[in-house]
Design a protein around this motif. Sequence first.
Motif, mmCIF file in Angstrom:
data_model
loop_
_atom_site.group_PDB
_atom_site.id
_atom_site.type_symbol
_atom_site.label_atom_id
_atom_site.label_comp_id
_atom_site.label_asym_id
_atom_site.label_seq_id
_atom_site.Cartn_x
_atom_site.Cartn_y
_atom_site.Cartn_z
ATOM 1 N N MET A 1 0.840 -1.198 0.000
ATOM 2 C CA MET A 1 0.000 0.000 0.000
ATOM 3 C C MET A 1 0.873 1.246 0.000
ATOM 4 N N ASP A 2 0.541 2.235 -0.806
ATOM 5 C CA ASP A 2 1.241 3.508 -0.865
ATOM 6 C C ASP A 2 0.438 4.545 -0.086
ATOM 7 N N LEU A 3 1.058 5.164 0.915
ATOM 8 C CA LEU A 3 0.358 6.151 1.730
ATOM 9 C C LEU A 3 -0.013 7.399 0.941
ATOM 10 N N GLY A 4 0.499 7.515 -0.273
ATOM 11 C CA GLY A 4 0.108 8.617 -1.124
ATOM 12 C C GLY A 4 -1.148 8.355 -1.917
ATOM 13 N N SER A 5 -1.694 7.138 -1.814
ATOM 14 C CA SER A 5 -2.915 6.767 -2.535
ATOM 15 C C SER A 5 -4.109 6.784 -1.589
ATOM 16 N N PRO A 6 -5.335 6.837 -2.126
ATOM 17 C CA PRO A 6 -6.522 6.809 -1.256
ATOM 18 C C PRO A 6 -6.587 5.536 -0.423
ATOM 19 N N LEU A 7 -7.085 5.670 0.788
ATOM 20 C CA LEU A 7 -7.252 4.543 1.705
ATOM 21 C C LEU A 7 -8.646 3.953 1.511
ATOM 22 N N THR A 8 -8.739 2.633 1.486
ATOM 23 C CA THR A 8 -10.024 1.953 1.286
ATOM 24 C C THR A 8 -10.258 0.921 2.379
ATOM 25 N N GLY A 9 -11.498 0.469 2.471
ATOM 26 C CA GLY A 9 -11.817 -0.599 3.407
ATOM 27 C C GLY A 9 -11.057 -1.875 3.119
ATOM 28 N N GLU A 10 -10.762 -2.122 1.859
ATOM 29 C CA GLU A 10 -9.997 -3.321 1.495
ATOM 30 C C GLU A 10 -8.595 -3.270 2.090
ATOM 31 N N HIS A 11 -8.000 -2.079 2.138
ATOM 32 C CA HIS A 11 -6.691 -1.943 2.789
ATOM 33 C C HIS A 11 -6.769 -2.358 4.254
ATOM 34 N N GLN B 1 3.147 -4.679 3.083
ATOM 35 C CA GLN B 1 4.101 -3.619 2.799
ATOM 36 C C GLN B 1 3.380 -2.285 2.690
ATOM 37 N N VAL B 2 3.819 -1.318 3.461
ATOM 38 C CA VAL B 2 3.272 0.034 3.440
ATOM 39 C C VAL B 2 4.409 0.980 3.080
ATOM 40 N N LEU B 3 4.200 1.789 2.064
ATOM 41 C CA LEU B 3 5.244 2.660 1.536
ATOM 42 C C LEU B 3 4.902 4.122 1.773
ATOM 43 N N ALA B 4 5.870 4.869 2.288
ATOM 44 C CA ALA B 4 5.759 6.320 2.394
ATOM 45 C C ALA B 4 6.706 6.912 1.354
ATOM 46 N N GLY B 5 6.187 7.170 0.171
ATOM 47 C CA GLY B 5 7.019 7.592 -0.954
ATOM 48 C C GLY B 5 7.448 9.042 -0.864
ATOM 49 N N PRO B 6 8.107 9.526 -1.907
ATOM 50 C CA PRO B 6 8.635 10.906 -1.904
ATOM 51 C C PRO B 6 7.573 11.972 -1.701
ATOM 52 N N VAL B 7 6.395 11.788 -2.268
ATOM 53 C CA VAL B 7 5.337 12.797 -2.109
ATOM 54 C C VAL B 7 4.936 12.902 -0.642
ATOM 55 N N VAL B 8 4.752 11.748 0.016
ATOM 56 C CA VAL B 8 4.403 11.743 1.436
ATOM 57 C C VAL B 8 5.535 12.357 2.254
ATOM 58 N N ALA B 9 6.773 11.952 1.969
ATOM 59 C CA ALA B 9 7.918 12.470 2.718
ATOM 60 C C ALA B 9 8.003 13.989 2.624
ATOM 61 N N VAL C 1 -5.434 3.418 9.608
ATOM 62 C CA VAL C 1 -6.158 4.681 9.455
ATOM 63 C C VAL C 1 -5.333 5.840 10.020
ATOM 64 N N ARG C 2 -4.743 5.614 11.193
ATOM 65 C CA ARG C 2 -3.953 6.675 11.829
ATOM 66 C C ARG C 2 -2.737 7.034 10.982
ATOM 67 N N THR C 3 -2.058 6.023 10.464
ATOM 68 C CA THR C 3 -0.864 6.247 9.655
ATOM 69 C C THR C 3 -1.207 7.057 8.412
ATOM 70 N N TRP C 4 -2.283 6.674 7.741
ATOM 71 C CA TRP C 4 -2.675 7.401 6.520
ATOM 72 C C TRP C 4 -3.009 8.852 6.851
ATOM 73 N N SER C 5 -3.714 9.082 7.954
ATOM 74 C CA SER C 5 -4.077 10.440 8.341
ATOM 75 C C SER C 5 -2.830 11.282 8.588
ATOM 76 N N LEU C 6 -1.869 10.747 9.329
ATOM 77 C CA LEU C 6 -0.640 11.483 9.623
ATOM 78 C C LEU C 6 0.171 11.742 8.355
ATOM 79 N N ALA C 7 0.082 10.823 7.400
ATOM 80 C CA ALA C 7 0.860 10.944 6.170
ATOM 81 C C ALA C 7 0.328 12.029 5.234
ATOM 82 N N GLN C 8 -0.805 12.632 5.552
ATOM 83 C CA GLN C 8 -1.338 13.680 4.686
ATOM 84 C C GLN C 8 -0.602 15.001 4.855
ATOM 85 N N GLY C 9 0.248 15.092 5.890
ATOM 86 C CA GLY C 9 1.121 16.249 5.998
ATOM 87 C C GLY C 9 0.482 17.486 6.570
ATOM 88 N N ILE C 10 -0.559 17.348 7.380
ATOM 89 C CA ILE C 10 -1.121 18.529 8.045
ATOM 90 C C ILE C 10 -1.242 18.309 9.555
#
Length: 492
Positions: A1-11, A20-28, A98-107
Amino acid sequence: MDLGSPLTGEHLLRAVDPVQVLAGPVVAERVHRSREFLSRVLADDDRPVYGAKTGFGALVVFAGRDTDADQCDNTLAHLTAGQGPDLPLDVVRAALMVRTWSLAQGISGVSAHVVDGLAAMFGTSFTPAMPRYGSVGASGDLIPLAYAAQALRGRGFAYLDGARLPAMDALAAAGLTPLELDGRDALALVNGTSVTTAALSLALSSVRASHRAAQDLTCLLADVLGAAPGFVEPRLVSAYGHRGARVVADRMRARLDGTRPSGDRPLQEPYSIRCTPQLLGACEDALRYVDDVVSADLAGVSDNPLFFAEDDVVAHGGNFFGQPAAFAADMLAMVAASVGNVVERQLDLLIDPVRNSGMPPMLAAGPGRQHGVQGVQLAATALVAEMRRSAVPASTQSLPTNLHNQDVVPFGTHAALRTYDLAALLRLLCGSLALALRQTAHVGGRRPTAPRCAELLDALVGAIPPVDPDRPLDSDVRVAAGVVTAWSSQVR
């Protein structure tokens, strides 16, 4: 899963296992930008920042501790006051996703290593031990998430490969490094309704699967009994005017395609068959509402304060308030209880020799010497009673707390976790009816005439032996539930 992509219930469903969860350059980049902005704000003595410079909750009017490390302890120590059993591991891992994705939005202003550390955790089976009781679903799921933050620091307890261990031992065995947190990191980890959202999303997936299974079991029941399929007639249901009823009737009509009525049934079947497009259709409409709420929760940032670097804004507010999820979870609980009720009534119809087209009472192979599904029906009655008792809305039970700082609270966590439990009971009720339908093939029930109904019955017969002689059936109910939900999700 890429934290830069939308999060879904399937995730969230997949997060129960290592993934595998990736925090790519955009997230960084966005996390780094937010953190730099926070540093500038904290250096300005004239700009208040809740939780970084202050106490918490009602104690916001007092200064916090002097150092970043002490402010982290200030955040977490007082919140580790939860009680009760540990939450199921799938709920915990989904909540942290859910928490990780929220924090990865950068706000949220968190350190980059916090997002990286959470991402690394998902590649292992490490799962913090979180207590069930403590959150009121406002200011986030503070108490359970505080236990998660402490475990990631090596404090408290965690699970590794299903075994409960001291958190530091579990981190070491998993090859993970304890997280170092400052006050903002700690508050951002706990100040969101991630447990609520996760439990609701998992419950929704399960109830949707059972809702599909209930439609298919209704069709199989009608075919085995020899009922006429007029209750799904398209003009009839279209005149009803509700979209959900049309969707359900269309699906059921496809399952019943090819059925030949026996001609021996009454002109009108009991409501537990005749009104299923309307009842399950209303559930479909309600599920669509829950879908929308879960999608919005998964796409949103639940935290306080939020940091908008491009506008030089620190926004203090209430994005941690789980009211939408509370309403949706209460709605989902009503759906689960309603579907469970009709499934139990169908089971009652099927075992009654007065109404079941000539099959023996309790579907027993030799009534008196054998008891068929009598025990299963007793247990199903108990399940329905428990579901009805538990379906009381939680979202209307607000109680003031925290010196009236939290003077209204949504209790979304209670609602979501209760509905997660109800989803499991509904699955067992579907399994109970499926097992009874399997037994009809052994006690002289009619062979289904609709090809898809026959296919479902054959799947049940292939997985479960007949009840003859009597035997313990608890595991058979669970097997039957798995068979019908899997079949219903695959057959179009």
